[in-house]
Motif scaffolding. Structure first.
Motif, PDB file in Angstrom:
ATOM      1  N   SER A 295       0.526  -1.234  -0.273  1.00  0.00           N
ATOM      2  CA  SER A 295      -0.092   0.138  -0.077  1.00  0.00           C
ATOM      3  C   SER A 295       0.951   1.354   0.188  1.00  0.00           C
ATOM      4  CB  SER A 295      -0.777  -0.145   1.253  1.00  0.00           C
ATOM      5  OG  SER A 295      -1.400   1.443   1.426  1.00  0.00           O
ATOM      6  N   THR A 296       0.135   2.188  -0.741  1.00  0.00           N
ATOM      7  CA  THR A 296       1.514   3.645  -0.990  1.00  0.00           C
ATOM      8  C   THR A 296       1.192   4.034   0.817  1.00  0.00           C
ATOM      9  OG1 THR A 296      -0.913   4.980  -1.493  1.00  0.00           O
ATOM     10  CG2 THR A 296       0.760   3.862  -2.875  1.00  0.00           C
ATOM     11  N   ILE A 297       0.305   3.340   1.644  1.00  0.00           N
ATOM     12  CA  ILE A 297       0.019   4.250   3.412  1.00  0.00           C
ATOM     13  C   ILE A 297       0.877   2.985   4.176  1.00  0.00           C
ATOM     14  CG2 ILE A 297      -1.354   5.023   4.758  1.00  0.00           C
ATOM     15  CD1 ILE A 297      -3.276   5.970   2.684  1.00  0.00           C
ATOM     16  N   ALA A 298       1.452   3.437   4.504  1.00  0.00           N
ATOM     17  CA  ALA A 298       2.575   2.333   5.192  1.00  0.00           C
ATOM     18  C   ALA A 298       1.359   1.927   5.895  1.00  0.00           C
ATOM     19  CB  ALA A 298       3.893   2.900   5.654  1.00  0.00           C
ATOM     20  N   ALA A 299       0.628   2.323   6.716  1.00  0.00           N
ATOM     21  CA  ALA A 299       0.371   1.697   7.988  1.00  0.00           C
ATOM     22  C   ALA A 299      -0.867   0.455   7.761  1.00  0.00           C
ATOM     23  CB  ALA A 299      -0.448   2.721   9.172  1.00  0.00           C
ATOM     24  N   LEU A 300      -1.383   0.562   6.328  1.00  0.00           N
ATOM     25  CA  LEU A 300      -2.173  -0.511   5.755  1.00  0.00           C
ATOM     26  C   LEU A 300      -1.639  -1.893   4.865  1.00  0.00           C
ATOM     27  CD1 LEU A 300      -4.380   2.249   4.169  1.00  0.00           C
ATOM     28  CD2 LEU A 300      -4.378   1.122   6.194  1.00  0.00           C
ATOM     29  N   ALA A 301      -0.528  -1.473   4.769  1.00  0.00           N
ATOM     30  CA  ALA A 301       0.261  -2.682   3.692  1.00  0.00           C
ATOM     31  C   ALA A 301       0.768  -3.400   5.300  1.00  0.00           C
ATOM     32  CB  ALA A 301       2.144  -2.049   3.638  1.00  0.00           C
ATOM     33  N   ASN A 302       0.548  -4.565   4.143  1.00  0.00           N
ATOM     34  CA  ASN A 302       0.934  -6.078   4.844  1.00  0.00           C
ATOM     35  C   ASN A 302       0.381  -6.671   6.828  1.00  0.00           C
ATOM     36  OD1 ASN A 302       2.666  -6.928   2.871  1.00  0.00           O
ATOM     37  ND2 ASN A 302       3.798  -5.412   3.382  1.00  0.00           N
ATOM     38  N   LYS A 303      -0.942  -6.197   6.230  1.00  0.00           N
ATOM     39  CA  LYS A 303      -1.085  -5.832   8.174  1.00  0.00           C
ATOM     40  C   LYS A 303      -2.674  -7.667   7.843  1.00  0.00           C
ATOM     41  CE  LYS A 303       0.523  -2.376   9.574  1.00  0.00           C
ATOM     42  NZ  LYS A 303       1.268  -2.007  10.457  1.00  0.00           N
ATOM     43  N   THR A 304      -2.245  -8.010   9.161  1.00  0.00           N
ATOM     44  CA  THR A 304      -3.216  -9.377   9.286  1.00  0.00           C
ATOM     45  C   THR A 304      -4.375  -8.773   9.752  1.00  0.00           C
ATOM     46  OG1 THR A 304      -1.492 -11.211   9.363  1.00  0.00           O
ATOM     47  CG2 THR A 304      -4.024 -11.352  10.578  1.00  0.00           C
ATOM     48  N   ILE A 305      -5.870  -8.657   9.409  1.00  0.00           N
ATOM     49  CA  ILE A 305      -7.205  -8.048   9.750  1.00  0.00           C
ATOM     50  C   ILE A 305      -8.205  -9.491   9.802  1.00  0.00           C
ATOM     51  CG2 ILE A 305      -6.707  -5.891   8.182  1.00  0.00           C
ATOM     52  CD1 ILE A 305      -8.190  -6.629   5.896  1.00  0.00           C
ATOM     53  N   PHE A 306      -9.884  -8.723   9.953  1.00  0.00           N
ATOM     54  CA  PHE A 306     -10.512  -9.943  10.843  1.00  0.00           C
ATOM     55  C   PHE A 306     -11.980  -8.801   9.781  1.00  0.00           C
ATOM     56  CE2 PHE A 306      -6.504 -10.269  13.381  1.00  0.00           C
ATOM     57  CZ  PHE A 306      -6.514 -11.911  13.297  1.00  0.00           C
ATOM     58  N   PRO A 307     -12.374  -8.620   8.885  1.00  0.00           N
ATOM     59  CA  PRO A 307     -13.186  -8.416   8.533  1.00  0.00           C
ATOM     60  C   PRO A 307     -14.704  -9.009   8.376  1.00  0.00           C
ATOM     61  CG  PRO A 307     -11.999  -8.714   6.491  1.00  0.00           C
ATOM     62  CD  PRO A 307     -11.641  -9.430   7.861  1.00  0.00           C
ATOM     63  N   TYR A 308     -14.150 -10.502   8.550  1.00  0.00           N
ATOM     64  CA  TYR A 308     -15.185 -11.474   7.884  1.00  0.00           C
ATOM     65  C   TYR A 308     -15.974 -11.504   6.703  1.00  0.00           C
ATOM     66  CZ  TYR A 308     -15.186 -13.082  12.688  1.00  0.00           C
ATOM     67  OH  TYR A 308     -13.432 -14.147  13.818  1.00  0.00           O
ATOM     68  N   THR A 309     -15.091 -10.877   5.684  1.00  0.00           N
ATOM     69  CA  THR A 309     -16.331 -11.311   4.905  1.00  0.00           C
ATOM     70  C   THR A 309     -14.773 -11.620   3.540  1.00  0.00           C
ATOM     71  OG1 THR A 309     -17.097 -10.340   3.031  1.00  0.00           O
ATOM     72  CG2 THR A 309     -14.692  -8.559   4.030  1.00  0.00           C
ATOM     73  N   ASP A 310     -15.615 -12.357   2.347  1.00  0.00           N
ATOM     74  CA  ASP A 310     -14.458 -12.654   1.274  1.00  0.00           C
ATOM     75  C   ASP A 310     -14.951 -11.708   0.087  1.00  0.00           C
ATOM     76  OD1 ASP A 310     -16.954 -12.775   0.458  1.00  0.00           O
ATOM     77  OD2 ASP A 310     -17.343 -15.324   0.053  1.00  0.00           O
ATOM     78  N   LEU A 311     -15.542 -10.605   0.076  1.00  0.00           N
ATOM     79  CA  LEU A 311     -15.956  -9.113  -1.050  1.00  0.00           C
ATOM     80  C   LEU A 311     -16.308  -9.894  -2.119  1.00  0.00           C
ATOM     81  CD1 LEU A 311     -13.082  -7.208  -0.095  1.00  0.00           C
ATOM     82  CD2 LEU A 311     -14.736  -6.403   0.673  1.00  0.00           C
ATOM     83  N   LEU A 312     -16.876 -11.032  -2.089  1.00  0.00           N
ATOM     84  CA  LEU A 312     -17.704 -11.486  -3.519  1.00  0.00           C
ATOM     85  C   LEU A 312     -18.710 -11.337  -3.307  1.00  0.00           C
ATOM     86  CD1 LEU A 312     -14.896 -14.912  -3.653  1.00  0.00           C
ATOM     87  CD2 LEU A 312     -14.694 -12.952  -4.737  1.00  0.00           C
ATOM     88  N   LEU A 313     -19.290 -11.823  -4.591  1.00  0.00           N
ATOM     89  CA  LEU A 313     -20.219 -12.914  -5.037  1.00  0.00           C
ATOM     90  C   LEU A 313     -21.128 -13.533  -4.808  1.00  0.00           C
ATOM     91  CD1 LEU A 313     -20.750  -9.647  -8.465  1.00  0.00           C
ATOM     92  CD2 LEU A 313     -21.843  -9.360  -5.604  1.00  0.00           C
TER      93      LEU A 313
END
Length: 400
Positions: A295-313
């Motif tokens: 990511s161009t924003i370092a604070a967002l890059a290569n982070k483990t997140i837990f959103p509970y979605t696959d962002l798919l249809l």
């Protein structure tokens, strides 16, 4: 000791007493896990300033006829639809209309795709044209969006199973969309035949937060920018009514809002509920964990997140078929909504929850009852749970 010294000491002691008393009267700051707003950790000083500018523009700027509102519109500010950066209320629900198949919207010349149901004095608000299908969209929560944007396309393709090759009845797929010329490709973007993977919006028909923000200004408030300047009222291109810098500040604000923080993670019932969530296969669509990429924003890059979605249809069955679609999504297909922040939804919805894409469900259990199609097996398993296990599962979901 002279009178002057005594008076000075008395004044100093009085100020201490006042300070202590005021501190006792002032409310403390809310816990980080009880609110959705606030920046991600790791922003630089300059980035925090950009976040603050975007915060002010998003929550404090009110549009009127003198600074670009309308002539037709839905809202007068960004924050009016996302109180505390949370979900919207039925009173702020939007209406999308005009596309019944995947061939394109045939009602763009009549104000589509979004109904602008309010208007300045002397102007007629839009109405849904005869023959146009439509659907109601409750505004989503804003938090963690930049982290979702930073998930690589390859991850989403890895989660998709369009032909249900594994035979589990679940066949999530991306919404392949055409993107505006002003959108800049994300790192690792994958393109197919001139289309790109959408990931925002109820049907994943929006590519990135730049498109989302520009569309919101234009379609929600009738405010034109250099990115989106089409006036649906008279079909004319007009000059920008908001600066590029302000739009970019809002985009940065949305990108750098923190992810919701789960509460009561060590509670035994919450832990048990999480296991039940897995056992009845909810996690096959509501993917618990993802990894962001570059990511161009370092604070967002290569982070483990837990959103509970696959962002798919996913095809959600006839109960959720509104006869309306966007991009390559079919009418019964909806993007898996992230579950993080679910337990805080009522904070921005008047003390109650209004779930699903249109807010029709008044509880988690009711929302599950509308699930069909690819979610049928999980719904059946949920309904077969005993009262204790069902309560633990809901407690887990409300902890997110």
């Amino acid at each position: 000791m002279g009178k002057r010294q005594i008076l000075l000491i008395t004044m100093l002691l009085g100020s201490v007493v006042v300070t202590v008393s005021c501190n006792k009267l002032l409310p403390g700051l809310p816990a980080d896990d009880s609110v959705l707003d606030g920046p991600v950790e790791g922003l630089s000083g300059e980035q925090n300033q950009a976040f603050l500018r975007g915060d002010i523009a998003f929550n404090d700027d009110i549009f009127t006829s003198s600074n670009g509102l309308g002539p037709t519109f839905v809202a007068t500010s960004c924050g009016s639809c996302h109180a505390g950066d949370g979900k919207g209320h039925p009173f702020t629900t939007l209406t999308r209309f005009g596309q019944s198949d995947t061939l394109g919207n045939k009602f763009l010349h009549l104000g589509g795709p979004q109904l602008q149901s309010r208007a300045l004095p002397g102007i007629q608000p839009e109405t849904i044209p005869t023959g146009a299908t439509f659907s109601s969209f409750t505004p989503p929560a804003n938090t963690g969006l930049g982290l979702l944007e930073a998930v690589p396309d390859a991850t989403l393709l890895g989660l998709s199973d369009e032909l249900d090759a594994d035979g589990d009845g679940i066949s999530g797929r991306p919404n392949w969309i055409h993107i505006p010329v002003y959108c800049l490709s994300r790192p690792g973007t994958i393109e197919r035949n001139g289309r790109y993977i959408g990931r925002f919006g109820k049907k994943a028909a929006v590519y990135d937060l730049q498109q989302q923000t520009a569309n919101a200004y234009n379609q929600d408030m009738g405010v034109n920018s250099s990115y989106e300047s089409y006036n649906t009222y008279n079909g004319l291109q007009i000059d920008p009514e908001i600066s590029n810098q302000k739009v970019l500040d809002v985009i940065f604000y949305l990108k750098t809002l923190k992810a919701p923080i789960q509460r009561d993670q060590n509670n035994a019932d919450v832990i048990a509920g999480k296991q039940i969530f897995t056992n009845i296969s909810c996690g096959k669509c509501h993917t618990p964990q993802m990894q962001t990429g570059p990511s161009t924003i370092a604070a967002l890059a290569n982070k483990t997140i837990f959103p509970y979605t696959d962002l798919l249809l996913h095809d959600m069955g006839p109960s959720l078929n509104d006869g309306y679609t966007e991009g390559t999504a079919m009418p019964a297909e909806w993007r898996t909504p992230p579950l993080w922040g679910l337990g805080l939804s009522k904070n921005s919805q008047g003390g109650k929850v209004f779930l699903l894409h249109d807010g029709r469900a008044k509880s988690i259990e009711e929302a599950v009852s509308f699930h069909g199609g690819e979610a049928s097996q999980s719904k059946t398993k949920f309904q077969q749970l005993n009262a204790s296990d069902k309560a633990k599962l809901i407690q887990f979901l409300e902890s997110l």
